[in-house]
Design a protein around this motif. Sequence first.
Motif, PDB file in Angstrom:
ATOM      1  N   UNK A  23      -9.487   3.341 -13.171  1.00  0.00           N
ATOM      2  CA  UNK A  23      -8.204   2.470 -12.820  1.00  0.00           C
ATOM      3  C   UNK A  23      -7.431   3.842 -12.223  1.00  0.00           C
ATOM      4  N   UNK A  24      -7.259   4.856 -12.749  1.00  0.00           N
ATOM      5  CA  UNK A  24      -6.321   5.838 -12.434  1.00  0.00           C
ATOM      6  C   UNK A  24      -6.726   6.344 -10.964  1.00  0.00           C
ATOM      7  N   UNK A  25      -8.029   6.592 -10.768  1.00  0.00           N
ATOM      8  CA  UNK A  25      -8.540   7.048  -9.471  1.00  0.00           C
ATOM      9  C   UNK A  25      -8.134   6.115  -8.398  1.00  0.00           C
ATOM     10  N   UNK A  26      -8.424   4.759  -8.831  1.00  0.00           N
ATOM     11  CA  UNK A  26      -8.105   3.618  -7.966  1.00  0.00           C
ATOM     12  C   UNK A  26      -6.509   3.530  -7.285  1.00  0.00           C
ATOM     13  N   UNK A  27      -5.726   3.756  -8.267  1.00  0.00           N
ATOM     14  CA  UNK A  27      -3.985   3.813  -8.213  1.00  0.00           C
ATOM     15  C   UNK A  27      -3.990   5.026  -7.221  1.00  0.00           C
ATOM     16  N   UNK A  28      -4.357   6.321  -7.688  1.00  0.00           N
ATOM     17  CA  UNK A  28      -3.920   7.410  -7.040  1.00  0.00           C
ATOM     18  C   UNK A  28      -4.521   7.345  -5.451  1.00  0.00           C
ATOM     19  N   UNK A  29      -5.924   6.892  -5.444  1.00  0.00           N
ATOM     20  CA  UNK A  29      -6.563   6.839  -3.969  1.00  0.00           C
ATOM     21  C   UNK A  29      -5.606   5.820  -3.193  1.00  0.00           C
ATOM     22  N   UNK A  30      -5.329   4.691  -3.828  1.00  0.00           N
ATOM     23  CA  UNK A  30      -4.485   3.616  -2.880  1.00  0.00           C
ATOM     24  C   UNK A  30      -3.488   4.284  -2.378  1.00  0.00           C
ATOM     25  N   UNK A  31      -2.562   5.092  -3.173  1.00  0.00           N
ATOM     26  CA  UNK A  31      -1.371   5.858  -2.901  1.00  0.00           C
ATOM     27  C   UNK A  31      -1.745   6.817  -1.535  1.00  0.00           C
ATOM     28  N   UNK A  32      -2.831   7.537  -1.724  1.00  0.00           N
ATOM     29  CA  UNK A  32      -3.399   8.380  -0.466  1.00  0.00           C
ATOM     30  C   UNK A  32      -3.648   7.868   0.504  1.00  0.00           C
ATOM     31  N   UNK A  33      -4.296   6.588   0.505  1.00  0.00           N
ATOM     32  CA  UNK A  33      -5.093   5.840   1.512  1.00  0.00           C
ATOM     33  C   UNK A  33      -3.733   5.319   2.382  1.00  0.00           C
ATOM     34  N   UNK A  34      -2.934   4.579   1.466  1.00  0.00           N
ATOM     35  CA  UNK A  34      -1.707   3.938   2.246  1.00  0.00           C
ATOM     36  C   UNK A  34      -0.770   5.018   3.085  1.00  0.00           C
TER      37      UNK A  34
END
Length: 224
Positions: A23-34
């Motif tokens: 979940x943490x990876x998904x949240x951090x990855x989403x922020x970087x992606x956006x």
Amino acid sequence: MKRFLKENSLSLFFLLIFALALVGQALAGQAKFNDQQLVDGGQPVSLVEYVATSDFAVDVAENWQSEYLQFLLFILATVWLVQRGSPESKELGKEGGESDEDQLVGEHARRDSPAWATAGGLRKALISNSLGWVMGLVFALSWLAQSVAGLAAGNAERLAELRDPESWGGYVTGPEFWSRTLQNWQSEFLAVASMVALSIYLRQRGSAESKPVGSPHDATGIEG
């Protein structure tokens, strides 16, 4: 329920922290992606949309395949290779597949042994190598998923740069794929080597991965 939690606490603990890390990876990855989307003039995506992207899939699969490769190689290597003084190794002199008596199969099986341990032929061969087969299968599927997702992510970037898309064969034999892959592999192999070697001289009281505190350094195949 309390008994179930106690008897399965090790598996449940690691499944829980795995889920939290994912979940943490998904949240951090989403922020970087956006953030990159805004730089490129695109629109931000939701968390659900992000976890369905090839960017997220390749990062997850890349880690999974390296972990399962590590375990697969360690399982197979410890059949034949030993390390004097390490609790991660079998006792010296027991290299190889060992006898049916040592492995409690065939006529040497106990009443509570798995049913296939008393069988012969294919069933005996399957249960005797089932752990390696499953680890190998998960590794292969994760490696394939990484290659497909990585190709999709890479081709999306190439199209955005007005370059021709790359074939699967070209991608899995190219430097981008192997740079990412070998970066993970080397860290996994170093971690295993460190565990095998450091456990010769260092102890962790009460851990199944450590020798008893008072065991001599050259004691091999003994766990606390």
